[in-house]
Design a protein around this motif. Structure first.
Motif, mmCIF file in Angstrom:
data_model
loop_
_atom_site.group_PDB
_atom_site.id
_atom_site.type_symbol
_atom_site.label_atom_id
_atom_site.label_comp_id
_atom_site.label_asym_id
_atom_site.label_seq_id
_atom_site.Cartn_x
_atom_site.Cartn_y
_atom_site.Cartn_z
ATOM 1 N N UNK A 170 -7.469 20.716 38.921
ATOM 2 C CA UNK A 170 -7.274 20.165 40.260
ATOM 3 C C UNK A 170 -8.465 19.316 40.704
ATOM 4 N N UNK A 171 -9.645 19.545 40.090
ATOM 5 C CA UNK A 171 -10.854 18.815 40.485
ATOM 6 C C UNK A 171 -11.731 18.611 39.256
ATOM 7 N N UNK A 172 -12.354 17.432 39.166
ATOM 8 C CA UNK A 172 -13.245 17.099 38.060
ATOM 9 C C UNK A 172 -14.597 16.667 38.614
ATOM 10 N N UNK A 187 -5.884 6.815 37.411
ATOM 11 C CA UNK A 187 -4.811 7.588 36.778
ATOM 12 C C UNK A 187 -4.870 9.059 37.186
ATOM 13 N N UNK A 188 -6.071 9.633 37.212
ATOM 14 C CA UNK A 188 -6.213 11.037 37.614
ATOM 15 C C UNK A 188 -5.813 11.239 39.068
ATOM 16 N N UNK A 189 -6.183 10.307 39.924
ATOM 17 C CA UNK A 189 -5.818 10.456 41.341
ATOM 18 C C UNK A 189 -4.301 10.332 41.535
ATOM 19 N N UNK A 206 -8.541 15.471 41.906
ATOM 20 C CA UNK A 206 -9.675 14.968 42.671
ATOM 21 C C UNK A 206 -10.867 14.772 41.745
ATOM 22 N N UNK A 207 -11.588 13.658 41.915
ATOM 23 C CA UNK A 207 -12.773 13.380 41.104
ATOM 24 C C UNK A 207 -13.983 13.364 42.024
ATOM 25 N N UNK A 208 -15.014 14.093 41.612
ATOM 26 C CA UNK A 208 -16.267 14.100 42.361
ATOM 27 C C UNK A 208 -17.365 13.607 41.425
#
Length: 100
Positions: A60-62, A74-76, A81-83
């Motif tokens: 769910x989060x990277x 692509x992930x979004x 979620x990308x941090x």
């Protein structure tokens, strides 16, 4: 609440993009407590492979230092979620780790 968080690393530091030496550290959290950890070396660093891998692992989060725009988009789109480095200052999860 249960979730899977991926911390991408290279040589003990947050990963600068996705490369052959990137390790995916998966943390299974339940009610904000770590219930399991798995470390995986990526077999393939192509954008589609990485996004499919993350989807199949139910991430769910990277967290990473940087991720290219194509992979970020692509992930979004698939709800991950990308941090990146500039987003981590007040993040309670990542503050638990010491990176070089």
């Amino acid at each position: 609440m249960k979730e899977i968080i991926a911390v991408l690393t290279q040589k003990g530091a947050l990963s600068k993009g996705i490369q052959e030496n990137t390790t995916v550290n998966l943390f299974e959290l339940e009610n904000e407590k770590v219930k399991g950890v798995e470390s995986i070396s990526l077999e393939n660093t192509e954008t589609l492979y990485v996004s499919l891998f993350m989807a199949l692992k139910k991430v769910s989060r990277i967290y990473a230092e940087t991720i290219n725009q194509e992979l970020t988009h692509l992930l979004s789109v698939i709800g991950i979620t990308i941090k990146c480095k500039e987003d981590l200052e007040d993040d309670s999860f990542i503050k638990q780790f010491v990176f070089e």
